[in-house]
Motif scaffolding. Structure first.
Motif, PDB file in Angstrom:
ATOM      1  N   TYR A 152       0.852  -1.190   0.000  1.00  0.00           N
ATOM      2  CA  TYR A 152       0.000   0.000   0.000  1.00  0.00           C
ATOM      3  C   TYR A 152       0.886   1.238   0.000  1.00  0.00           C
ATOM      4  N   ARG A 153       0.287   2.384  -0.332  1.00  0.00           N
ATOM      5  CA  ARG A 153       1.023   3.639  -0.456  1.00  0.00           C
ATOM      6  C   ARG A 153       0.943   4.446   0.837  1.00  0.00           C
ATOM      7  N   VAL A 154       2.046   5.105   1.164  1.00  0.00           N
ATOM      8  CA  VAL A 154       2.115   5.954   2.351  1.00  0.00           C
ATOM      9  C   VAL A 154       2.814   7.260   1.996  1.00  0.00           C
ATOM     10  N   MET A 155       2.645   8.255   2.865  1.00  0.00           N
ATOM     11  CA  MET A 155       3.474   9.446   2.809  1.00  0.00           C
ATOM     12  C   MET A 155       4.385   9.415   4.029  1.00  0.00           C
ATOM     13  N   VAL A 156       5.682   9.527   3.769  1.00  0.00           N
ATOM     14  CA  VAL A 156       6.667   9.598   4.849  1.00  0.00           C
ATOM     15  C   VAL A 156       6.986  11.077   5.035  1.00  0.00           C
ATOM     16  N   SER A 157       6.770  11.591   6.243  1.00  0.00           N
ATOM     17  CA  SER A 157       6.765  13.036   6.425  1.00  0.00           C
ATOM     18  C   SER A 157       7.512  13.470   7.682  1.00  0.00           C
ATOM     19  N   GLU A 158       8.163  14.621   7.576  1.00  0.00           N
ATOM     20  CA  GLU A 158       8.715  15.263   8.767  1.00  0.00           C
ATOM     21  C   GLU A 158       7.590  15.780   9.654  1.00  0.00           C
ATOM     22  N   ARG A 159       6.503  16.169   9.003  1.00  0.00           N
ATOM     23  CA  ARG A 159       5.380  16.792   9.705  1.00  0.00           C
ATOM     24  C   ARG A 159       4.348  15.753  10.117  1.00  0.00           C
ATOM     25  N   PRO A 214       5.837   3.327  -1.723  1.00  0.00           N
ATOM     26  CA  PRO A 214       5.318   2.026  -1.299  1.00  0.00           C
ATOM     27  C   PRO A 214       5.821   1.756   0.121  1.00  0.00           C
ATOM     28  N   MET A 215       4.968   1.241   0.969  1.00  0.00           N
ATOM     29  CA  MET A 215       5.340   1.025   2.361  1.00  0.00           C
ATOM     30  C   MET A 215       6.562   0.114   2.494  1.00  0.00           C
ATOM     31  N   ALA A 216       6.666  -0.870   1.635  1.00  0.00           N
ATOM     32  CA  ALA A 216       7.750  -1.845   1.743  1.00  0.00           C
ATOM     33  C   ALA A 216       9.127  -1.246   1.516  1.00  0.00           C
ATOM     34  N   LEU A 217       9.198  -0.037   0.943  1.00  0.00           N
ATOM     35  CA  LEU A 217      10.499   0.552   0.614  1.00  0.00           C
ATOM     36  C   LEU A 217      10.955   1.621   1.604  1.00  0.00           C
ATOM     37  N   TYR A 224      12.626   6.992   6.959  1.00  0.00           N
ATOM     38  CA  TYR A 224      12.120   7.231   8.316  1.00  0.00           C
ATOM     39  C   TYR A 224      13.145   7.920   9.206  1.00  0.00           C
ATOM     40  N   GLU A 225      14.427   7.830   8.846  1.00  0.00           N
ATOM     41  CA  GLU A 225      15.469   8.469   9.668  1.00  0.00           C
ATOM     42  C   GLU A 225      15.355   9.993   9.631  1.00  0.00           C
ATOM     43  N   VAL A 226      14.874  10.509   8.528  1.00  0.00           N
ATOM     44  CA  VAL A 226      14.774  11.970   8.379  1.00  0.00           C
ATOM     45  C   VAL A 226      13.313  12.444   8.363  1.00  0.00           C
ATOM     46  N   ALA A 227      12.383  11.513   8.286  1.00  0.00           N
ATOM     47  CA  ALA A 227      10.959  11.857   8.273  1.00  0.00           C
ATOM     48  C   ALA A 227      10.214  10.789   9.079  1.00  0.00           C
ATOM     49  N   PRO A 228      10.038  11.009  10.390  1.00  0.00           N
ATOM     50  CA  PRO A 228       9.584   9.941  11.286  1.00  0.00           C
ATOM     51  C   PRO A 228       8.072   9.715  11.350  1.00  0.00           C
ATOM     52  N   HIS A 229       7.302  10.326  10.457  1.00  0.00           N
ATOM     53  CA  HIS A 229       5.849  10.128  10.467  1.00  0.00           C
ATOM     54  C   HIS A 229       5.435   9.408   9.188  1.00  0.00           C
ATOM     55  N   ILE A 230       4.810   8.264   9.335  1.00  0.00           N
ATOM     56  CA  ILE A 230       4.334   7.477   8.196  1.00  0.00           C
ATOM     57  C   ILE A 230       2.815   7.506   8.199  1.00  0.00           C
ATOM     58  N   GLN A 288       9.833   0.875  16.805  1.00  0.00           N
ATOM     59  CA  GLN A 288      10.760   0.770  17.933  1.00  0.00           C
ATOM     60  C   GLN A 288      11.812   1.874  17.903  1.00  0.00           C
ATOM     61  N   GLU A 289      12.037   2.450  16.692  1.00  0.00           N
ATOM     62  CA  GLU A 289      12.978   3.558  16.540  1.00  0.00           C
ATOM     63  C   GLU A 289      12.295   4.920  16.718  1.00  0.00           C
ATOM     64  N   GLY A 290      11.011   4.891  17.072  1.00  0.00           N
ATOM     65  CA  GLY A 290      10.298   6.134  17.328  1.00  0.00           C
ATOM     66  C   GLY A 290       9.411   6.630  16.215  1.00  0.00           C
ATOM     67  N   VAL A 291       9.270   5.856  15.158  1.00  0.00           N
ATOM     68  CA  VAL A 291       8.412   6.259  14.047  1.00  0.00           C
ATOM     69  C   VAL A 291       6.941   6.177  14.459  1.00  0.00           C
ATOM     70  N   GLU A 292       6.161   7.166  14.037  1.00  0.00           N
ATOM     71  CA  GLU A 292       4.723   7.164  14.279  1.00  0.00           C
ATOM     72  C   GLU A 292       3.997   6.766  12.991  1.00  0.00           C
ATOM     73  N   TYR A 293       3.098   5.784  13.116  1.00  0.00           N
ATOM     74  CA  TYR A 293       2.357   5.276  11.958  1.00  0.00           C
ATOM     75  C   TYR A 293       0.876   5.584  12.135  1.00  0.00           C
ATOM     76  N   THR A 294       0.270   6.153  11.080  1.00  0.00           N
ATOM     77  CA  THR A 294      -1.134   6.547  11.146  1.00  0.00           C
ATOM     78  C   THR A 294      -1.871   6.083   9.900  1.00  0.00           C
ATOM     79  N   GLU A 295      -3.059   5.554  10.075  1.00  0.00           N
ATOM     80  CA  GLU A 295      -3.943   5.229   8.958  1.00  0.00           C
ATOM     81  C   GLU A 295      -5.082   6.233   8.965  1.00  0.00           C
ATOM     82  N   ILE A 296      -5.229   6.980   7.881  1.00  0.00           N
ATOM     83  CA  ILE A 296      -6.187   8.076   7.858  1.00  0.00           C
ATOM     84  C   ILE A 296      -7.444   7.730   7.072  1.00  0.00           C
TER      85      ILE A 296
END
Length: 333
Positions: A152-159, A214-217, A224-230, A288-296
């Protein structure tokens, strides 16, 4: 005397057999942009290995990951002229020759992956494929939707954002695709076009603050190291297009073409379970590295895009047969 006669004859027969075998053997160059150790990179290598196995060594596929042979336009040109034999990427890259192809990745238009898969089997898509082969000398192997990309598709974001309103003004990297750029501009983003392998540094330097992926990539590319919001937004379903130079493809025996199709089918089947499993494990590690995951809830995105598609249909920019095929392949049609 007899032994001396037989041995040279046997050696000549072996040499002749090897020469014939060598004459039929080919080495193909396959390009893609993903890291070799990503889920897609591993599946692409699996395909290459299966081709060698199923053709009994008639075709060896050398794999060049991470844009080693160049970026999209360069590779597509090499594919067209046969210096690259295979390119594995999204279907919309073929809009270079058939502009209507871009609509196959129309954001927030398809109901789900099953709807997309039915559309990709439609007469409209078949017509595109025939035109691409004629104009670009590129053949597409197998069912584009069978290889699951994403899943599935995601946006990886600093915000951190969860609604369409909160997303407004976000600086997002986009691939070189006019429809995608216009659609996300319509949704309220500030679009900047960059190469895939340039994204990490661009986010790190503040040039952009988000990327669709794509989420798998996400983990493999270390976004995620530079944009911790998925944020999962299911922008559109994705498959994988196995593009081959038509001259190279048509020069093969029917037996070897069928072997390559079988290799594609097995790789595509493996992509389903492997991608799902890897995504689940990957998300857990990143959290576990602090990433926040949200399904909107994407209802607002679908509604906002409706006016975009209405305008495109009225102006004639969107081909009428495309929208007809999309609606005809809905489950409740």
């Amino acid at each position: 005397m007899r032994l001396k006669t037989i041995l040279p004859a046997a050696a000549s027969a072996v040499a002749l057999t090897l020469a014939i075998s060598s004459a039929h053997a080919e080495t193909w160059r396959m390009s893609h942009k993903m890291p070799a150790d990503s889920v897609e990179g591993e599946l692409f290598q699996m395909f290459a290995d299966l081709v060698a196995e199923k053709t009994d060594g008639d075709i060896t596929v050398n794999v060049f990951p991470s844009e080693q042979l160049g970026q999209d336009d360069t590779i597509l040109e090499q594919l067209q002229f046969g210096t690259v034999h295979l390119y594995l990427e999204g279907f919309t890259y073929l809009q270079k020759w058939v502009d209507d192809v871009k609509w196959s990745s129309a954001p927030f238009l398809f109901d789900d992956r099953e709807h997309y898969a039915r559309f990709m089997q439609s007469d409209v898509v078949e017509g595109w494929l025939e035109q691409i082969e004629e104009e670009a000398n590129i053949t597409v192997i197998g069912d584009v939707a069978a290889f699951v990309r994403g899943p599935y598709r995601v946006m990886v974001s600093e915000r951190d954002w969860e609604t369409l309103e909160e997303m407004q003004g976000i600086r997002i990297r986009m691939h070189p695709d006019e429809l995608a750029a216009n659609a996300w501009t319509h949704l309220g983003a500030e679009v900047r076009t960059l190469g895939w392998t340039e994204v990490y540094e661009a986010i790190d330097r503040g040039i952009v603050e988000a990327v669709n992926s794509p989420m798998a990539l996400v983990e493999a590319m270390r976004f995620y190291e530079v944009a911790p919001h998925i944020v999962r937004h299911d922008e559109y379903p994705q498959g994988m297009t196995f593009m081959v130079n038509s001259d190279a493809w048509n020069s093969l025996s029917e037996e070897n073409r069928q072997a390559i199709i079988e290799a594609h089918e097995e790789t595509a089947a493996a992509s389903v379970a492997r991608t799902d499993a890897i995504v689940e494990e990957s998300l857990e590690r990143m959290q576990q590295e602090g990433v926040e995951y949200t399904e909107i809830d994407t209802t607002a995105f679908v509604e906002r895009m409706r006016s975009f598609y209405d305008e495109a249909a009225e102006s004639g920019e969107m081909p009428a047969d495309f929208l007809e095929a999309v609606n005809a392949t809905r489950e409740d049609s």
